[in-house]
Write a protein that holds these residues in place. Structure first.
Motif, PDB file in Angstrom:
ATOM      1  N   MET A  47      -3.354  16.286  39.679  1.00 11.63           N
ATOM      2  CA  MET A  47      -3.691  15.751  38.359  1.00 11.63           C
ATOM      3  C   MET A  47      -4.824  14.733  38.439  1.00 11.63           C
ATOM      4  N   GLU A  48      -4.910  13.982  39.531  1.00 14.84           N
ATOM      5  CA  GLU A  48      -6.062  13.098  39.685  1.00 14.84           C
ATOM      6  C   GLU A  48      -7.356  13.900  39.673  1.00 14.84           C
ATOM      7  N   ALA A  49      -7.401  14.953  40.483  1.00 17.35           N
ATOM      8  CA  ALA A  49      -8.602  15.780  40.547  1.00 17.35           C
ATOM      9  C   ALA A  49      -8.869  16.467  39.213  1.00 17.35           C
ATOM     10  N   SER A  50      -7.816  16.987  38.588  1.00 15.42           N
ATOM     11  CA  SER A  50      -7.995  17.673  37.302  1.00 15.42           C
ATOM     12  C   SER A  50      -8.575  16.730  36.254  1.00 15.42           C
ATOM     13  N   LEU A  51      -8.068  15.503  36.219  1.00 19.49           N
ATOM     14  CA  LEU A  51      -8.550  14.542  35.226  1.00 19.49           C
ATOM     15  C   LEU A  51     -10.001  14.173  35.487  1.00 19.49           C
ATOM     16  N   GLY A  52     -10.343  13.914  36.750  1.00 24.35           N
ATOM     17  CA  GLY A  52     -11.722  13.575  37.077  1.00 24.35           C
ATOM     18  C   GLY A  52     -12.684  14.697  36.747  1.00 24.35           C
ATOM     19  N   ILE A  53     -12.283  15.913  37.070  1.00 21.43           N
ATOM     20  CA  ILE A  53     -13.125  17.069  36.758  1.00 21.43           C
ATOM     21  C   ILE A  53     -13.248  17.239  35.246  1.00 21.43           C
ATOM     22  N   ALA A  54     -12.138  17.040  34.532  1.00 22.17           N
ATOM     23  CA  ALA A  54     -12.169  17.162  33.071  1.00 22.17           C
ATOM     24  C   ALA A  54     -13.140  16.169  32.449  1.00 22.17           C
ATOM     25  N   VAL A  55     -13.178  14.951  32.985  1.00 28.10           N
ATOM     26  CA  VAL A  55     -14.126  13.950  32.478  1.00 28.10           C
ATOM     27  C   VAL A  55     -15.555  14.411  32.734  1.00 28.10           C
ATOM     28  N   PHE A  56     -15.831  14.854  33.952  1.00 28.85           N
ATOM     29  CA  PHE A  56     -17.197  15.282  34.280  1.00 28.85           C
ATOM     30  C   PHE A  56     -17.625  16.457  33.411  1.00 28.85           C
ATOM     31  N   LEU A  57     -16.702  17.399  33.199  1.00 31.97           N
ATOM     32  CA  LEU A  57     -17.016  18.581  32.394  1.00 31.97           C
ATOM     33  C   LEU A  57     -16.895  18.328  30.897  1.00 31.97           C
ATOM     34  N   GLU A  58     -16.354  17.184  30.519  1.00 29.60           N
ATOM     35  CA  GLU A  58     -16.017  16.887  29.131  1.00 29.60           C
ATOM     36  C   GLU A  58     -15.121  17.983  28.551  1.00 29.60           C
ATOM     37  N   ASP A  59     -14.115  18.335  29.308  1.00 27.19           N
ATOM     38  CA  ASP A  59     -13.169  19.395  28.959  1.00 27.19           C
ATOM     39  C   ASP A  59     -11.907  18.745  28.394  1.00 27.19           C
ATOM     40  N   ARG A  60     -11.783  18.720  27.077  1.00 22.30           N
ATOM     41  CA  ARG A  60     -10.676  18.033  26.427  1.00 22.30           C
ATOM     42  C   ARG A  60      -9.336  18.689  26.731  1.00 22.30           C
ATOM     43  N   ALA A  61      -9.298  20.023  26.779  1.00 27.30           N
ATOM     44  CA  ALA A  61      -8.031  20.718  27.044  1.00 27.30           C
ATOM     45  C   ALA A  61      -7.536  20.415  28.452  1.00 27.30           C
ATOM     46  N   ALA A  62      -8.421  20.431  29.426  1.00 25.51           N
ATOM     47  CA  ALA A  62      -8.020  20.123  30.802  1.00 25.51           C
ATOM     48  C   ALA A  62      -7.585  18.670  30.923  1.00 25.51           C
ATOM     49  N   TYR A  63      -8.258  17.779  30.217  1.00 26.95           N
ATOM     50  CA  TYR A  63      -7.874  16.365  30.225  1.00 26.95           C
ATOM     51  C   TYR A  63      -6.457  16.202  29.681  1.00 26.95           C
ATOM     52  N   ASP A  64      -6.195  16.801  28.531  1.00 29.68           N
ATOM     53  CA  ASP A  64      -4.877  16.670  27.916  1.00 29.68           C
ATOM     54  C   ASP A  64      -3.779  17.240  28.805  1.00 29.68           C
ATOM     55  N   GLN A  65      -4.054  18.386  29.424  1.00 29.04           N
ATOM     56  CA  GLN A  65      -3.038  18.997  30.278  1.00 29.04           C
ATOM     57  C   GLN A  65      -2.767  18.133  31.504  1.00 29.04           C
ATOM     58  N   ALA A  66      -3.813  17.570  32.091  1.00 30.34           N
ATOM     59  CA  ALA A  66      -3.629  16.704  33.266  1.00 30.34           C
ATOM     60  C   ALA A  66      -2.772  15.496  32.919  1.00 30.34           C
ATOM     61  N   VAL A  67      -3.035  14.878  31.794  1.00 34.02           N
ATOM     62  CA  VAL A  67      -2.254  13.709  31.398  1.00 34.02           C
ATOM     63  C   VAL A  67      -0.805  14.089  31.126  1.00 34.02           C
ATOM     64  N   SER A  68      -0.592  15.229  30.480  1.00 38.11           N
ATOM     65  CA  SER A  68       0.776  15.673  30.172  1.00 38.11           C
ATOM     66  C   SER A  68       1.580  15.921  31.445  1.00 38.11           C
ATOM     67  N   ILE A  69       0.998  16.625  32.408  1.00 40.30           N
ATOM     68  CA  ILE A  69       1.701  16.898  33.662  1.00 40.30           C
ATOM     69  C   ILE A  69       1.907  15.602  34.438  1.00 40.30           C
ATOM     70  N   PHE A  70       0.915  14.730  34.423  1.00 42.58           N
ATOM     71  CA  PHE A  70       1.038  13.444  35.107  1.00 42.58           C
ATOM     72  C   PHE A  70       2.223  12.656  34.568  1.00 42.58           C
ATOM     73  N   ARG A  71       2.360  12.589  33.265  1.00 43.36           N
ATOM     74  CA  ARG A  71       3.457  11.813  32.674  1.00 43.36           C
ATOM     75  C   ARG A  71       4.816  12.328  33.125  1.00 43.36           C
ATOM     76  N   THR A  72       4.949  13.636  33.191  1.00 43.35           N
ATOM     77  CA  THR A  72       6.219  14.204  33.635  1.00 43.35           C
ATOM     78  C   THR A  72       6.464  13.921  35.110  1.00 43.35           C
ATOM     79  N   ARG A  73       5.434  14.082  35.918  1.00 48.64           N
ATOM     80  CA  ARG A  73       5.606  13.935  37.367  1.00 48.64           C
ATOM     81  C   ARG A  73       5.824  12.492  37.788  1.00 48.64           C
ATOM     82  N   ILE A  74       5.091  11.537  37.217  1.00 46.00           N
ATOM     83  CA  ILE A  74       5.285  10.154  37.654  1.00 46.00           C
ATOM     84  C   ILE A  74       6.687   9.676  37.310  1.00 46.00           C
TER      85      ILE A  74
END
Length: 391
Positions: free
Chosen positions: A202-229
């Protein structure tokens, strides 16, 4: 006289089931902030000022970084079309080369930002261009973790070069590499793994999402992160047993204890991997801190959501890493394995420096380990970038 440990407040009473609560809705920023992966402009300006005026610990941390092989202007990148990584990097066909080239690109980007010596930016671009022209896949059992580790470092470097240095003709090809080679391997996570895997993914997914400005990937990374932490660090409020990741197949009391490496009593801050070893626990906690820090730069307060878990987790593990008192018999059989590593600076700054939370043991460990270097996996130079950084 030996100091007596307090008994845990929570003991196992019965078989348990997965505990789930509705997560707050994720929301990518309306406008992405760049650079905005782990470090931002105001942070980097703070660091640059401290280094150029020879203030500590930043100057020592910079000198440590600039003397490291990752900052070498003669570095020759070693890209591969297919990086094959088995368990514990056996086989290791390009695994070390990829991770270290990605960290080198980030190191060189930091060196350029602080010194404004264009040779460092040129070398960072050379490394990123070599890999974006070559790599097509990651294979074997450690492919998700390998992709996550390298994929955490690449966007940190790319954000600085693209949005501050700017002169990078092949930045579009690099973005395509992140989108097509890295993101598909990690963006959906891995529910039944040890938690450090999915948190790094999720760290990598979020960073990549920021670089790509990919809102869907950003949202998914945060959602999975919240569950996992929530399933990675225990709090008393979770109930008699830790939470688990829905769909992981880890549902019963015995399955949970096995997943927590035999630990059967739970206290605030205990990690799912504490009794595996502190090293893998450090990977998970560092990745979680990196996610929260990147989200902060994008205007989202994940620190407010995870502050209790991370402050207790770092407090518990720092307490025993310091060696000032024996590990109690109820915790991991009375001993722990290996070291927490250079993982505390980001969380300590966010929680203590910025939010004012007292973290005595974490502070002692953090200051004892300064300047924090690199684990050569995905963590690098965090005393330089984050120590006492208010921005």
């Amino acid at each position: 006289m030996r100091r007596r440990s307090l008994l845990p407040a929570i003991t196992l009473l019965a078989a348990t089931l997965t505990v789930t609560t509705p997560a707050p809705s994720s929301a990518a920023p309306a406008v992405f902030t760049h650079p905005g992966v782990l470090v931002g402009t105001s942070q980097l300006d703070f660091v640059r000022d401290k280094v150029t005026t020879n203030q500590q610990p930043w100057r020592a941390a910079f000198d440590q970084m600039i003397a490291h092989p990752f900052a070498s202007l003669s570095r020759v990148p070693k890209p591969r079309a297919v990086v094959e990584c088995g368990s514990y990097s056996n086989p290791n066909h390009g695994c070390t080369d990829e991770r270290e080239d990605a960290l080198a690109a980030y190191t060189l980007s930091l060196a350029w930002y602080i010194t404004r010596d264009n040779r460092y930016a040129t070398k960072a671009i050379e490394i990123m261009d070599a890999w974006s022209a070559t790599i097509r896949d990651h294979t074997n059992s450690n492919a998700p973790l390998q992709t996550a580790w390298a994929g955490s470092s690449w966007p940190r470097a790319a954000e600085i070069i693209k949005h501050v240095h700017r002169n990078w003709p092949n930045s579009g090809r690099f973005a395509t590499m992140l989108r097509d080679v890295y993101l598909p391997e990690i963006v959906n996570g891995r529910k039944n793994t040890n938690g450090n895997w999915e948190l790094s993914m999720m760290e990598a997914s979020l960073g990549i999402a920021v670089f790509l400005e990919d809102r869907a990937a950003y949202d998914q990374a945060v959602s999975i992160f919240r569950t996992r932490i929530a399933a990675y660090v225990y709090l008393t409020a979770d109930g008699p047993l830790p939470r688990t990741v829905p769909g992981s197949g880890i549902d019963t009391r015995d399955e949970i204890i096995s997943h927590w490496h035999g630990q059967s009593t739970f206290v605030d801050g205990l990690s799912q991997e504490t009794c595996r070893d502190f090293t893998h626990t450090g990977y998970g906690l560092a990745a979680a801190a990196h996610v929260a820090e990147t989200a902060r730069l994008q205007g989202q307060d994940l620190w407010g959501e995870v502050r209790e878990r991370l402050r207790h987790a770092y407090g518990l593990h720092s307490r025993y890493q310091l060696g000032a008192e024996p590990v109690p018999s109820w915790l991991c059989g009375g001993s722990y394995k290996q070291a927490l590593g250079p993982t505390t600076e980001v969380a300590f700054t966010a929680l203590s420096t910025r939010l004012g939370i007292p973290m005595t043991n974490t502070q002692r460990l953090t200051e004892r380990q300064r300047p924090a270097g690199t684990d050569k996996l995905f963590i690098a130079w965090e005393t330089l970038t984050h120590a006492s950084n208010p921005r």
